[in-house]
Each structure stands twice: as structure tokens, then as C-alpha cells.
Design an enzyme around this catalytic site. Structure first.
Site, PDB file in Angstrom:
ATOM      1  N   ASP A 187      -7.865 124.644   9.017  1.00  0.00           N
ATOM      2  CA  ASP A 187      -7.816 123.370  10.067  1.00  0.00           C
ATOM      3  C   ASP A 187      -7.633 122.438   8.205  1.00  0.00           C
ATOM      4  O   ASP A 187      -8.133 122.640   7.134  1.00  0.00           O
ATOM      5  CB  ASP A 187      -9.530 122.982   9.359  1.00  0.00           C
ATOM      6  CG  ASP A 187      -9.951 121.717  10.003  1.00  0.00           C
ATOM      7  OD1 ASP A 187      -9.098 120.935  10.215  1.00  0.00           O
ATOM      8  OD2 ASP A 187     -11.175 121.302   9.825  1.00  0.00           O
ATOM      9  N   ASP A 191     -10.998 114.707  16.651  1.00  0.00           N
ATOM     10  CA  ASP A 191     -12.386 115.059  16.702  1.00  0.00           C
ATOM     11  C   ASP A 191     -13.284 114.522  17.798  1.00  0.00           C
ATOM     12  O   ASP A 191     -13.433 113.253  17.978  1.00  0.00           O
ATOM     13  CB  ASP A 191     -13.156 115.360  15.377  1.00  0.00           C
ATOM     14  CG  ASP A 191     -13.240 116.128  14.331  1.00  0.00           C
ATOM     15  OD1 ASP A 191     -11.707 116.936  14.080  1.00  0.00           O
ATOM     16  OD2 ASP A 191     -13.568 116.509  13.435  1.00  0.00           O
TER      17      ASP A 191
END
Length: 515
Positions: A276, A327
């Protein structure tokens, strides 16, 4: 307020919350479309499995039906065993090639069989990963016990019998560097024994994933894979440094420790990596790919977040999955932005390489502030699950598996819907027609049939939507099947139409009619 009154107050709050939750569960039951499972044995899940030469295999044959159940297989390749009681395949295969097994499952009510292909080569994740991730429910409050409890629920709820198998730990598990290799060790206050967690998950017949970043500091303010000092000593930043600007600590440090981290993950036995950072760039991706490939284990390599489209041609060749955006949240606006918008990514999806619009938001979610029932309506949840399955993307649950109500279980255990996601052809559905903001997603399946979803994106009216044969490149008579209800709707010629509620979907398959 004295102790007695406080205790009584909290007891009343818990009582009313429990009543609300039970009422919510009862109110959702009327929306269940998936038929009840048959007590007779049925083998589900993927029909193909990829593994690299000499790497360990861990695969639990997903099968529903009354237990106990006995498993067996014809044509098992050398080096592989099948546990007759659990249905777990294990071992390794040294010679590259394709191996066709015939799996059997038998209980007191009957026996079933199904072909299963093991492909030994360089490509893993031949179908999209199915599993769970801790972030959308626990966020920075995740602990070893919470992950273990959800793993046990994955097995005891029967989700494992439908192909769900990854248990992925997201950010904030990290402690200090150390151990045999100098890799990141787990935070002893929240993950006191990472090896024990991995072993417990594997002993349940499941797989387990881990999280990291090439940055100095992760999004959750824990140690990353690089440092500004050669010892890798980490201190959380106190500065208000903007992310994604290549400024420390949200940037790659002078000293990297990626090789040490991979060795530690391999020793523990991890099967999945969520990597990430932003911007995602090719050199760091290739470096991690090479390290994972040399680790002696098959580790699904997933990139997060917001993969740059300009680089997807290169990135898609070395990653197993990549986030196509930011997200997700449990609201219609966030979900809608991912339903009919993924077409440009479709050319890069193929067996072993999957577009990822983010984790799932059904059931009880929370991001560390709950858990609470998702804010999505039942129709929105059907649209969510249908789109993810049609688009052949990773199915990673973000909910509390210890709070699975009947409706959520019905969403996650419809094998005909899941089969569209797990189809060996690995084709991503694309938009074949649009009317106003509504549209039809459709894809080819390996057996020559089609799958489609009619999505009503409008807010307030039921729409009559159609899928036309001309848009699918087919002619003649086709049997249309409602996949959620697992029911044939009849034989249709040239088009099929259905009334679709606001924010809802009708998901169908089309197979050629005889004669």
C-alpha cells in the site's frame, strides 16, 4: 452515577441495541433470494488452481452438504495428498504442466464429483481471490484475537464451503524490527504471537495475508519497509506531512528492508500481501514481485491504492491485483462510482491478474467505530455483489464475520453468483448498453454461456431494463436464468427485459436453447 446505576444503564443500552439488531436481521430476511442449501453433497468454488513448481499447496475443496463428508480424488499428481475427512489438498508438484483431477464428495445422502485442474507454472490466482480483510471493520483497532475469531467464523459459518479462504491482516499489526532476519515483527501488545495466528488459520483450512508499504511509515502510522537510518529504527512522525507527495515519512527512505520483511513473512507462512502506497510505481512493484517469487511460497501480490492507469500495462504483468481507485465507504455514492465505470481497466484483467475496485461493504462494518450494520440497502447490496462477481474482481469481505445474519450469509453463499466471479475464463464484464444512468454489464463464460446484470442506478423509480442479443453478439433462442433465485425464467428470443428497483439489479445467465 454510582456503580450500580452505571451497570444498569449499560445493561439497558445493550438490551435495546440487541433488540434493534435482531429486528434489523428479521427485517432483512424477507429480502433473501438465495435458495437454501441442499443436504446432499455439492462441490463449489473454483474449477482451476495455479501453483508454482515445488511450492506448497494449501487448498480446501469447498463442498456443501450434511457432514460428515468423505473426500477422494482420481488422478492425484505425484506429491499431492487429499485429506479424506477435511477435503484439504496439500503437498507440492515439481513438474510444470496441467493436471486434471476428478474430485469426489460423499455423505449419507449421496455422492457428487467434479473436475478440477491444477496448473503448475508461473501464474497463481487463476481466479480472483475470495476472503476477508480487517480494515473495513476494525481499521486501526485490529488485534490477533479479532482476526482469529473471524477466521473461526469463516470456517464455522460455512463460508469456507463456498470458496472463501483468505484471512488478511491490514495495517497496524507492525511492531519493531528484529527476529532472525531483521524484518518487521508484530506489535506484541496487539499481535502477541503472529506465528500462532498463521498456524491457527492454516489449521482451519484457510489462508492468511499481511500488509506492508515501501514507505518509511504506513497510512496507519506504523513502521514501513524503508528507513532513513541503516538500523531501520522507526519513530512515528509528529509533523503534518501531506501524503502522496513523496515527502517523508510518506515516501521511500534511503535504506530499504524489503528482503528482510519477505523472509519473515515466508517463515511465518503468509499467502497474500497487500502492498500500500501512492503513487504506485513500477520499480518498487517489480522489486517486491521478485522477492516474493524467490520466497519459496506462492504469495498473492495485491497493490493498493489508486493504481495509475498510465502504468497499468507494466504493473498488470507483475501484480495479481491492483486497486482501481480510492477507498470505498458503505454508502450509495461510493458504491455507484464503481458499478458501471470499470471498462477501461478490463483489457488488463486475465487469469492471475485482476482489477480491484476495493473491498466489500456488506454485513456489519465499522472502520474501528463499530461494528454496525452497513448503510447499504438490500437492493444496493445485491448490486454490490452482482457487480463484483460480473467484473471478476477480488471478493474481500470487510465485515465482522462473527455477526453474520441470514441475509448476509445468503448474499455470500449463492454458488451460481459466485461461479460468475470464479469462472476460469477470467473475463471482466463490461457495459454493453446504457439508458440514461442505467446500464447492462455482460461477460462471456468458459462454457459458452453469458452472464449479465441489469443495473438501475436511478434513485426513485423502478425501471424496465433490457438486454438485447445484438449487444451480446448472439442470435436465436436462449434460456434465461435468474442467478440469485437459481431459477430458469424461460426461453427468450432477441432480448430479455425485467423490472429493476431503484439501486437494484437483476443478474442473469443466458445459455443456448436446444432446437
Amino acid at each position: 452515577m454510582n456503580f450500580y446505576l452505571r451497570r444498569k444503564f449499560f445493561a439497558v443500552v445493550i438490551f435495546f441495541f440487541s433488540c434493534f439488531a435482531l429486528h434489523a436481521q428479521d427485517s432483512l430476511s424477507k429480502y433473501i433470494l438465495t435458495p437454501k442449501e441442499s443436504p446432499s453433497p455439492k462441490i463449489n468454488g473454483p474449477k482451476v488452481f495455479g501453483v508454482r513448481p515445488n511450492h506448497p499447496i494449501l487448498f480446501t475443496v469447498p463442498a456443501t452438504g450434511t457432514r460428515p463428508m468423505a473426500f477422494s480424488a482420481d488422478n492425484l499428481p505425484k506429491g499431492i495428498t487429499l485429506d479424506a475427512k477435511t477435503g484439504r489438498l496439500s503437498g507440492s508438484i515439481s513438474k510444470p504442466g496441467e493436471y486434471i483431477l476428478l474430485l469426489h464428495a460423499k455423505n449419507k445422502l449421496g455422492e457428487t464429483k467434479r473436475s478440477f485442474k491444477i496448473v503448475v507454472g508461473e501464474t497463481i490466482a487463476l481466479t480472483p481471490p475470495m476472503g476477508w480483510n480487517s480494515w473495513n471493520v476494525y481499521a486501526s483497532k485490529v488485534t490477533q484475537e479479532l482476526v482469529a475469531a473471524n477466521a473461526r467464523a469463516m470456517a464455522s459459518s460455512g463460508l469456507i464451503n463456498h470458496g472463501w479462504n483468505y484471512m488478511n491482516v491490514d495495517d497496524v499489526w507492525q511492531g519493531k524490527r528484529g527476529g532472525e532476519f531483521g524484518g518487521i515483527m508484530s506489535d506484541s501488545t496487539t499481535f502477541p504471537n503472529m506465528q500462532a495466528l498463521v498456524d491457527e488459520v492454516h489449521n482451519l483450512g484457510l489462508k492468511i495475508g499481511i500488509y506492508s508499504t515501501p514507505w518509511v511509515e504506513s497510512y496507519g502510522h506504523h513502521i514501513g519497509g524503508s528507513s532513513q537510518n541503516p538500523e531501520g529504527i522507526f519513530a512515528k512522525t509528529t509533523e503534518n506531512v501531506p501524503r502522496n507527495k513523496k515527502q517523508l515519512p510518506y515516501a521511500i527512505g534511503q535504506y530499504t528492508f524489503w528482503d528482510k520483511d519477505v523472509k519473515q513473512w515466508a517463515k511465518w507462512g503468509f499467502d497474500y500481501l497487500k502492498y500500500d502506497w501512492n503513487p504506485i510505481e513500477v520499480p518498487e512493484t517489480k522489486a517486491m514481485y521478485d522477492l516474493l517469487r524467490a520466497s519459496g511460497r506462492d504469495v498473492v501480490f495485491s497493490l493498493s491504492n489508486s493504481t495509475p492507469f498510465a502504468s497499468i500495462g507494466e504493473l498488470s504483468k507483475i501484480a495479481n491485483a491492483w486497486r482501481t481507485g480510492g477507498d470505498i465507504r458503505d454508502n450509495w455514492k461510493s458504491l455507484k462510482s464503481r458499478l458501471l465505470t470499470q471498462d477501461k481497466w478490463a483489457p488488463y484483467a486475465s487469469p492471475g491478474h485482476w482489477n480491484d475496485p476495493d473491498m466489500m461493504i456488506v454485513g456489519w462494518v465499522g472502520w474501528g467505530k463499530g461494528p454496525y450494520p452497513t448503510h447499504l440497502t438490500p437492493d444496493e447490496q445485491y448490486s454490490h455483489m452482482s457487480a463484483w462477481c460480473l467484473q471478476s474482481v477480488p471478493l474481500l469481505l470487510g465485515n465482522d464475520l462473527t455477526k453474520l445474519d441470514d441475509f448476509t450469509l445468503s448474499l455470500l453463499t449463492n454458488d451460481e453468483v459466485l461461479a460468475v466471479n470464479q469462472d476460469p475464463l477470467g473475463k471482466q464484464a463490461t457495459v454493453v448498453s446504457k439508458v440514461d444512468s442505467c446500464g447492462v454489464l455482460a461477460k462471456d463464460l468458459e462454457d459458452g454461456s453469458k452472464a449479465a446484470g441489469l443495473f438501475n442506478i436511478t434513485d426513485d423509480i423502478t425501471r424496465r431494463l433490457s438486454v438485447k442479443w445484438s449487444d451480446l453478439g448472439i442470435k436465436g433462442k436462449y434460456i434465461v436464468r435468474d442467478l440469485w433465485r437459481q431459477k430458469d425464467l424461460g426461453i427468450f428470443n432477441e432480448e430479455f427485459s425485467a423490472d429493476v428497483p431503484p439501486h437494484g439489479v437483476v443478474m442473469i445467465s443466458l445459455r443456448k436453447a436446444k432446437g
